[in-house]
Design a protein around this motif. Sequence first.
Motif, mmCIF file in Angstrom:
data_model
loop_
_atom_site.group_PDB
_atom_site.id
_atom_site.type_symbol
_atom_site.label_atom_id
_atom_site.label_comp_id
_atom_site.label_asym_id
_atom_site.label_seq_id
_atom_site.Cartn_x
_atom_site.Cartn_y
_atom_site.Cartn_z
ATOM 1 N N TYR A 38 -61.424 -118.119 -25.776
ATOM 2 C CA TYR A 38 -62.392 -117.948 -26.874
ATOM 3 C C TYR A 38 -61.691 -117.938 -28.233
ATOM 4 O O TYR A 38 -62.210 -118.469 -29.209
ATOM 5 C CB TYR A 38 -63.159 -116.634 -26.724
ATOM 6 N N LYS A 117 -65.367 -113.523 -27.842
ATOM 7 C CA LYS A 117 -66.423 -112.647 -27.326
ATOM 8 C C LYS A 117 -65.870 -111.704 -26.281
ATOM 9 O O LYS A 117 -66.404 -110.635 -26.049
ATOM 10 C CB LYS A 117 -67.592 -113.466 -26.774
ATOM 11 N N GLU A 118 -64.766 -112.098 -25.654
ATOM 12 C CA GLU A 118 -64.188 -111.270 -24.597
ATOM 13 C C GLU A 118 -62.795 -111.781 -24.305
ATOM 14 O O GLU A 118 -62.537 -112.973 -24.393
ATOM 15 C CB GLU A 118 -65.078 -111.393 -23.354
ATOM 16 N N GLU A 158 -76.148 -115.110 -29.270
ATOM 17 C CA GLU A 158 -76.833 -114.757 -28.032
ATOM 18 C C GLU A 158 -77.339 -113.324 -28.145
ATOM 19 O O GLU A 158 -76.641 -112.443 -28.621
ATOM 20 C CB GLU A 158 -75.827 -114.873 -26.883
ATOM 21 N N GLN A 177 -68.196 -117.475 -29.188
ATOM 22 C CA GLN A 177 -68.189 -118.056 -27.857
ATOM 23 C C GLN A 177 -68.480 -119.546 -27.966
ATOM 24 O O GLN A 177 -68.535 -120.123 -29.043
ATOM 25 C CB GLN A 177 -69.200 -117.355 -26.957
ATOM 26 N N LYS A 178 -68.666 -120.152 -26.813
ATOM 27 C CA LYS A 178 -68.909 -121.583 -26.731
ATOM 28 C C LYS A 178 -69.957 -122.080 -27.723
ATOM 29 O O LYS A 178 -70.976 -121.426 -27.921
ATOM 30 C CB LYS A 178 -69.402 -121.869 -25.317
ATOM 31 N N HIS B 249 -74.513 -120.815 -18.018
ATOM 32 C CA HIS B 249 -73.139 -121.069 -17.554
ATOM 33 C C HIS B 249 -72.459 -119.757 -17.155
ATOM 34 O O HIS B 249 -72.355 -118.846 -17.950
ATOM 35 C CB HIS B 249 -72.416 -121.826 -18.695
ATOM 36 N N GLY B 254 -67.907 -118.188 -19.168
ATOM 37 C CA GLY B 254 -69.355 -118.039 -19.320
ATOM 38 C C GLY B 254 -69.723 -116.605 -19.030
ATOM 39 O O GLY B 254 -68.968 -115.693 -19.313
ATOM 40 N N GLY B 255 -70.893 -116.401 -18.445
ATOM 41 C CA GLY B 255 -71.317 -115.041 -18.144
ATOM 42 C C GLY B 255 -70.712 -114.547 -16.838
ATOM 43 O O GLY B 255 -70.336 -115.328 -15.974
ATOM 44 N N THR B 256 -70.609 -113.222 -16.727
ATOM 45 C CA THR B 256 -70.214 -112.579 -15.475
ATOM 46 C C THR B 256 -71.452 -111.925 -14.887
ATOM 47 O O THR B 256 -72.134 -111.183 -15.583
ATOM 48 C CB THR B 256 -69.151 -111.492 -15.732
#
Lengths: 247, 325
Positions: A38, A117-118, A158, A177-178, B249, B254-256
């Motif tokens: 990221y 973001k992480e 988001e 993020q993306k 995604h 992406g997401g967890t």
Amino acid sequence: MKILVCISQVPDTTAKIAFSENNTVFNAQGVTYIINPYDEWYCLVRALELKESGLASAVHLVTVGKADTEPVIRKALALGGDEAFRIDTDSSDPSVVAGQIAAFAQGQGYELILCGKESIDYNNASIGAMVAELLDMNFLGFAAKVDLAGSTITVNREIDGGEETDSCELPVVISCQKGVAEARIPNMRGIMAARTKPLKVIPPAAVAQLSSIVAYEMPPAKSGVKMIDPENMDELVRLLHSEAKVI
Amino acid sequence: MSVLVLAEHAQGIFKKKSLEAVQYAAKIAADMGTTVTAIAVGNVGDGELKSLGNYGAQQVLHTTDARLDNFNSRSWAKVVIAAAQKVGATVIIGTHDTTGKAVMPRVAARLQAGMVSGAVSYPDLSKGFVVKKNVFSGKAFAFVSITSDIKVISLMANSFPVIKGKGTATVENFDVALTDKDFSVKVVSVNKASGDIPLSEAELVVSGGRGMKGPENWYVLEALAKELGAATACSRPVADSHWRPHNEHVGQTGGTIRPNLYIAVGISGAIQHLAGVNGSKTIVVINKDPEAPFFKAADYGVLGDAMEIVPRLTEAVKKFKANQG
Ligand SMILES: Cc1cc2nc3c(=O)[nH]c(=O)nc-3n(C[C@H](O)[C@H](O)[C@H](O)COP(=O)(O)OP(=O)(O)OC[C@H]3O[C@@H](n4cnc5c(N)ncnc54)[C@H](O)[C@@H]3O)c2cc1C
Ligand SMILES: Nc1ncnc2c1ncn2[C@@H]1O[C@H](COP(=O)(O)O)[C@@H](O)[C@H]1O
């Protein structure tokens, strides 16, 4: 307008994760390190774009980490960062990392602070918001688009179950993020230039450690896959109901 | 000493993950011999507020400042901090979603509290205050010991069952003095996918990869998801090719998610994909390649063509549901 990009060093996404010393220490043997995706793909590239379009005057990089993070910082410089700062301490505690970044940034006039973001190692997703609180700044999390017009920043971000567009005046901390930018590859000129760009080592500020990792654990191994006859999906449904108890 | 929990709602109904967080707070409070206060922001009816008692809250603080209806981490964090100070909270709990990830770190930073984000266990009080969380994108867990007086936790959704009990909570209006600066972020527009189950809290998820060949084939996955009451997800190349929206995604970048059931169709099972889903309780893999790495991470596997298997599975689910009455 100076931008600060927070760069975190993380194990490569394909790295095999293992622990030693009775599961208390991450086993770094054979692990290659990369810039947190990221931070590299979105934060850094967007910061460079803002500079290239004349909206920002400089892109500074900050990493909280020991000397072993320098190759990764050099790569970020090769992509186009102007100057890098390494705060010479290492911690898994987000309060410490955020505290160090905030202490460094305080009074330096950064109007835009970008972080990922992480991080894909500690997965805290908390450094950005902590830095914002410590510097009394706004925080816009999980941005997929970051635009600047004059001193007004607009992001698409988001939210729970959707997305929204927010705007505010600088200064602001944004987690990216993306969507924010497209990944770039460093070119030879950038790599050569990075060798002579300033990478300053900053002694850590006095920041209290509030948490520590006391042990690690690997997830339980799967007992093995049960193959189901493709003609018999009733059997799969039966197993999901009576064996796995998930439907 | 008390436990404070931020309870989120959508249109006045508390979210399931927040009920989970309330019952999580109640268990901690019971272990520590103290009580739970929940804080709710915005338009929620009295009955719904009181119902948090069913999940273990003794008290609900209700903040109705209309300016808070547009979420912003600065103003919301101020409310949580004020509530924490009012009730003398030593443990503060939120959800590990886009709300909690923005608010709870601010609260922790302000109160000089140690924080565990994305917790998946109750704190182990026999060892001080040790909480388990995901690290290395689901490839491992870490046990984090918090040593500060105040502790902040954001809880991973679907980590605990929601248990409905009988208690009732008292409701108190809670006003917090907020300044214009707290509202200096303008919300220009909001776009919420209505009606659908948010992926992060879905218990059942149907997910598709490049093996689906193109967006025109997604209707078979949507039909299965609809029959199951599941959310839909996808692999990264699928989102990159714009076959599906980016918020579906899942994986390392992406997401967890940690649903009870993850059905992966036409997904090879690359390590970066697994990182986002390997917390799922049960994994079903449908793939035409017996060598697909995903089978190694699966509980149940079906070898075959997605376009044949998935409709067959949908029919089987339909039949099962009909028999269940
Ligand atoms: C730094 C980094 C981060 C990444 N992050 C992520 C991430 O977050 N999430 C993610 O998903 N990926 C991520 N990736 C990409 C990842 O490595 C894989 O490339 C990706 O997951 C592959 O997607 P896929 O399984 O859909 O496609 P493929 O690998 O192309 O697999 C398609 C599968 O479908 C099967 N198939 C084909 N036809 C059919 C059919 N008719 N019926 C049934 N099965 C069929 C094939 O056998 C194959 O197994 C990342 C990569 C990197 C380098
Ligand atoms: N050690 C670090 N040094 C500098 N920035 C960091 C560090 N750790 C995390 N960050 C930044 O904070 C973001 C979120 O990390 P985390 O809160 O750990 O998930 C990362 O994407 C980085 O931008």
